[in-house]
Design an enzyme around this catalytic site. Structure first.
Site, PDB file in Angstrom:
ATOM      1  N   LYS A 296      -3.220  11.858 -11.656  1.00 19.77           N
ATOM      2  CA  LYS A 296      -4.731  11.376 -11.560  1.00 19.77           C
ATOM      3  C   LYS A 296      -5.275  11.285 -10.060  1.00 19.77           C
ATOM      4  O   LYS A 296      -6.371  11.359  -9.904  1.00 19.77           O
ATOM      5  CB  LYS A 296      -4.572   9.741 -11.935  1.00 19.77           C
ATOM      6  CG  LYS A 296      -4.455   9.682 -13.525  1.00 19.77           C
ATOM      7  CD  LYS A 296      -4.881   8.153 -13.958  1.00 19.77           C
ATOM      8  CE  LYS A 296      -4.583   8.323 -15.396  1.00 19.77           C
ATOM      9  NZ  LYS A 296      -4.151   6.893 -15.868  1.00 19.77           N
TER      10      LYS A 296
ATOM     11  N   ASP B 239      -2.127  12.853   3.155  1.00 19.12           N
ATOM     12  CA  ASP B 239      -2.396  12.263   1.932  1.00 19.12           C
ATOM     13  C   ASP B 239      -3.659  12.640   1.272  1.00 19.12           C
ATOM     14  O   ASP B 239      -4.765  12.716   2.042  1.00 19.12           O
ATOM     15  CB  ASP B 239      -2.167  10.718   1.928  1.00 19.12           C
ATOM     16  CG  ASP B 239      -0.794  10.185   1.803  1.00 19.12           C
ATOM     17  OD1 ASP B 239       0.002  10.996   1.759  1.00 19.12           O
ATOM     18  OD2 ASP B 239      -0.687   8.935   1.751  1.00 19.12           O
TER      19      ASP B 239
ATOM     20  N   GLU C 198       8.562   8.258   3.678  1.00 23.94           N
ATOM     21  CA  GLU C 198       7.928   7.614   4.825  1.00 23.94           C
ATOM     22  C   GLU C 198       8.887   7.165   5.624  1.00 23.94           C
ATOM     23  O   GLU C 198       9.106   6.964   6.777  1.00 23.94           O
ATOM     24  CB  GLU C 198       6.885   6.769   4.565  1.00 23.94           C
ATOM     25  CG  GLU C 198       6.255   6.022   5.846  1.00 23.94           C
ATOM     26  CD  GLU C 198       5.010   5.202   5.321  1.00 23.94           C
ATOM     27  OE1 GLU C 198       3.929   5.810   5.268  1.00 23.94           O
ATOM     28  OE2 GLU C 198       5.385   3.919   4.881  1.00 23.94           O
TER      29      GLU C 198
HETATM   30  C1  UD2 Z   1       2.132   5.477   1.727  1.00 17.89           C
HETATM   31  C2  UD2 Z   1       1.979   6.744   2.791  1.00 17.89           C
HETATM   32  C3  UD2 Z   1       2.365   7.932   1.577  1.00 17.89           C
HETATM   33  C4  UD2 Z   1       3.858   7.622   1.264  1.00 17.89           C
HETATM   34  C5  UD2 Z   1       4.033   6.561   0.572  1.00 17.89           C
HETATM   35  C6  UD2 Z   1       5.573   6.240   0.360  1.00 17.89           C
HETATM   36  C7  UD2 Z   1       0.177   6.591   4.118  1.00 17.89           C
HETATM   37  C8  UD2 Z   1      -1.152   6.550   4.382  1.00 17.89           C
HETATM   38  N1  UD2 Z   1       0.526   6.736   3.045  1.00 17.89           N
HETATM   39  O1  UD2 Z   1       0.869   5.446   1.024  1.00 17.89           O
HETATM   40  O2  UD2 Z   1       2.159   8.975   2.534  1.00 17.89           O
HETATM   41  O3  UD2 Z   1       4.531   7.936   2.344  1.00 17.89           O
HETATM   42  O4  UD2 Z   1       3.570   5.403   1.338  1.00 17.89           O
HETATM   43  O5  UD2 Z   1       5.968   7.184  -0.667  1.00 17.89           O
HETATM   44  O6  UD2 Z   1       0.875   6.605   5.165  1.00 17.89           O
HETATM   45  N2  UD2 Z   1       0.668  11.630  -4.895  1.00 17.89           N
HETATM   46  C9  UD2 Z   1       0.194  12.285  -6.066  1.00 17.89           C
HETATM   47  N3  UD2 Z   1       0.199  11.942  -7.049  1.00 17.89           N
HETATM   48  C10 UD2 Z   1       0.697  10.537  -7.521  1.00 17.89           C
HETATM   49  C11 UD2 Z   1       1.372  10.013  -6.450  1.00 17.89           C
HETATM   50  C12 UD2 Z   1       1.158  10.308  -5.063  1.00 17.89           C
HETATM   51  O7  UD2 Z   1      -0.448  13.549  -5.803  1.00 17.89           O
HETATM   52  O8  UD2 Z   1       0.824  10.063  -8.753  1.00 17.89           O
HETATM   53  C13 UD2 Z   1       0.532  12.328  -3.497  1.00 17.89           C
HETATM   54  C14 UD2 Z   1      -0.669  12.135  -3.174  1.00 17.89           C
HETATM   55  O9  UD2 Z   1      -0.841  13.161  -2.220  1.00 17.89           O
HETATM   56  C15 UD2 Z   1      -0.696  10.760  -2.383  1.00 17.89           C
HETATM   57  C16 UD2 Z   1       0.833  10.675  -1.717  1.00 17.89           C
HETATM   58  O10 UD2 Z   1       1.461  11.451  -2.792  1.00 17.89           O
HETATM   59  O11 UD2 Z   1      -1.639  10.699  -1.121  1.00 17.89           O
HETATM   60  C17 UD2 Z   1       1.381   9.193  -1.303  1.00 17.89           C
HETATM   61  O12 UD2 Z   1       1.180   8.770  -2.309  1.00 17.89           O
HETATM   62  P1  UD2 Z   1       0.205   7.330  -2.344  1.00 17.89           P
HETATM   63  O13 UD2 Z   1      -0.845   7.439  -1.643  1.00 17.89           O
HETATM   64  O14 UD2 Z   1       0.344   6.508  -3.518  1.00 17.89           O
HETATM   65  O15 UD2 Z   1       1.372   6.126  -1.280  1.00 17.89           O
HETATM   66  P2  UD2 Z   1       0.919   4.857  -0.805  1.00 17.89           P
HETATM   67  O16 UD2 Z   1      -0.396   4.603  -0.813  1.00 17.89           O
HETATM   68  O17 UD2 Z   1       1.991   3.886  -1.098  1.00 17.89           O
END
Ligand code: UD2
Length: 375
Positions: free
Chosen positions: A146, A232, A324
């Site tokens: 998504k 991201d 991370e």
């Molecule tokens: C944090 C970090 C992220 C990553 C994660 C731990 C920041 C701003 N974000 O964000 O880089 O280190 O913690 O794993 O530092 N993605 C997809 N499809 C998915 C899930 C993830 O394409 O179903 C990709 C996408 O590019 C996304 C990235 O993985 O931007 C990181 O996933 P997140 O944004 O859900 O991670 P988040 O918000 O926990």
């Protein structure tokens, strides 16, 4: 011992020819070359004593040839570094001062890496330095499942703010190549789509990025001394992100923790993990959502984090914040040469703090339960 040193110097030289290693390794190679020469000298003297001068001329000729080859090779392969050769002839820009400037924030780390804040650099000067170098910047972004919904905004705002006027190559990794939006790109900028598999676990999608970044650099960019940023997708650009961010190894300080003591950073705290950071260790808490640097440096980072992640998996452990956490461990041991302030990855849900004069890039507000494949 002689053979081993000789072999390792030749390996280093082969890598130098391939442009695979950086200046630190060049220094290492130089040390290896010096030790090979020293050992050869020792070899000549030693054998001459043993055999009574008979071998002298042929060994001396061999030595001269070896020295010539090594020095010639080294002279040939010293890369022209974007990093250290900052030529700025006849540029017009504001006079610099060491008395006036930002005094509300710290602009240098204890290991003397710049911390980039608005007001700490001159964009005109920096663009003037880097434009003639014809550098290129690769950006990687993953839009799996998504998360494809965030891609259009990411790409459109990158066109407006990310290295405008420079060569930019964006790699989109997605499981839905047909859904990649068509975005008008300026001259010198291009987009490549790469297919990847979806996963049932967001943790895996996020963490797998390190492996794919490693492979991309190995496949596409082996000989190029240029830069890469890994970003991201659930984010938008709001302001300039440009040449001020270039560096050998670049990390972004997480907006959520820069006021906190290191004891409360969400590092991986289990010693059994390869991402472990012990109490009393760690500099800053860096974002997994944005990092970069020279291709060779990011290759080393991605390869190391991927290896450590796999090693953890073999031991049935997943670090607290996946890649991370591994990135934070890596940056603690291998200090970044440039640190970007939280201007470079803010979070839309957070009100802007007074020291943040501009938000350049920020994570959008998202409903995790709705967009992730698992909770
Ligand atoms: C944090 C970090 C992220 C990553 C994660 C731990 C920041 C701003 N974000 O964000 O880089 O280190 O913690 O794993 O530092 N993605 C997809 N499809 C998915 C899930 C993830 O394409 O179903 C990709 C996408 O590019 C996304 C990235 O993985 O931007 C990181 O996933 P997140 O944004 O859900 O991670 P988040 O918000 O926990």
């Amino acid at each position: 011992m002689r053979t081993q040193t000789g072999v390792s110097a030749s390996v280093c030289l082969v890598e130098l020819h391939a442009g695979l290693i950086d200046s630190q390794c060049l220094l290492g190679a130089h040390a290896e070359i010096t030790s090979v020469i020293t050992l050869c000298r020792f070899d000549v003297t030693h054998r001459d004593r043993e055999t009574g001068g008979e071998m002298k001329s042929c060994r001396a000729a061999g030595l001269i040839l070896l020295v010539a080859l090594l020095l010639g090779a080294a002279a040939d392969v010293f890369p022209v570094s974007h990093e250290f050769h900052l030529e700025a002839e006849h540029l017009q820009y504001k006079q610099p001062s060491i008395l006036q400037g930002r005094n509300d924030v710290v602009t240098v780390t204890p290991w003397l890496a710049p911390v980039v804040w608005e007001g700490s650099f001159d964009p005109v000067l920096l663009d003037g330095i880097y434009r003639p170098k014809n550098i290129s910047i690769t950006a990687t972004v993953f839009a799996v499942g998504k998360y494809i919904m965030f891609l259009k905004d990411f790409l459109e705002t990158a066109e407006q703010h990310f290295f405008v006027g420079f060569n930019v190559h964006v790699y989109v990794f997605t499981d839905q190549p047909k859904e990649v939006p068509r975005v008008q790109m300026a001259a010198g900028r291009k987009l490549t789509v790469r297919s990847v598999l979806d996963s049932q676990r967001w943790q895996e999608i996020s963490a797998r990025r390190m492996e794919l970044i490693q492979t991309l650099i190995e496949e596409r960019h082996r000989n190029i001394m240029d830069y890469i940023f890994c970003l991201d997708v659930d984010s938008r650009f709001h302001g300039r992100w440009g040449t001020e961010s270039l560096g050998r190894l670049v990390a972004v300080i997480h907006p959520g923790y820069y006021k906190d003591p290191r004891s409360s950073f969400p590092y991986e705290r289990r010693p059994v993990s390869r991402a472990y950071v012990a109490p009393g260790e760690g500099d800053f808490y860096y974002c997994g959502g944005a990092f970069g640097g020279l291709l060779q440096e990011v290759h080393l980072l991605a390869r190391t984090c991927h290896r450590n992640f796999k090693e953890d998996a073999r031991n049935n452990i997943e670090a607290a914040w996946q890649e991370e956490s591994h990135l934070n461990r890596y940056m603690w041991v291998n200090k970044p040469s440039k640190v970007l302030s939280p201007e470079y990855l803010w979070q839309d849900f957070k009100p802007r703090n007074p020291e943040v004069h501009i938000v350049r890039f920020s994570g959008v507000v998202k409903n995790y339960a709705k967009i992730r494949p698992n909770v």
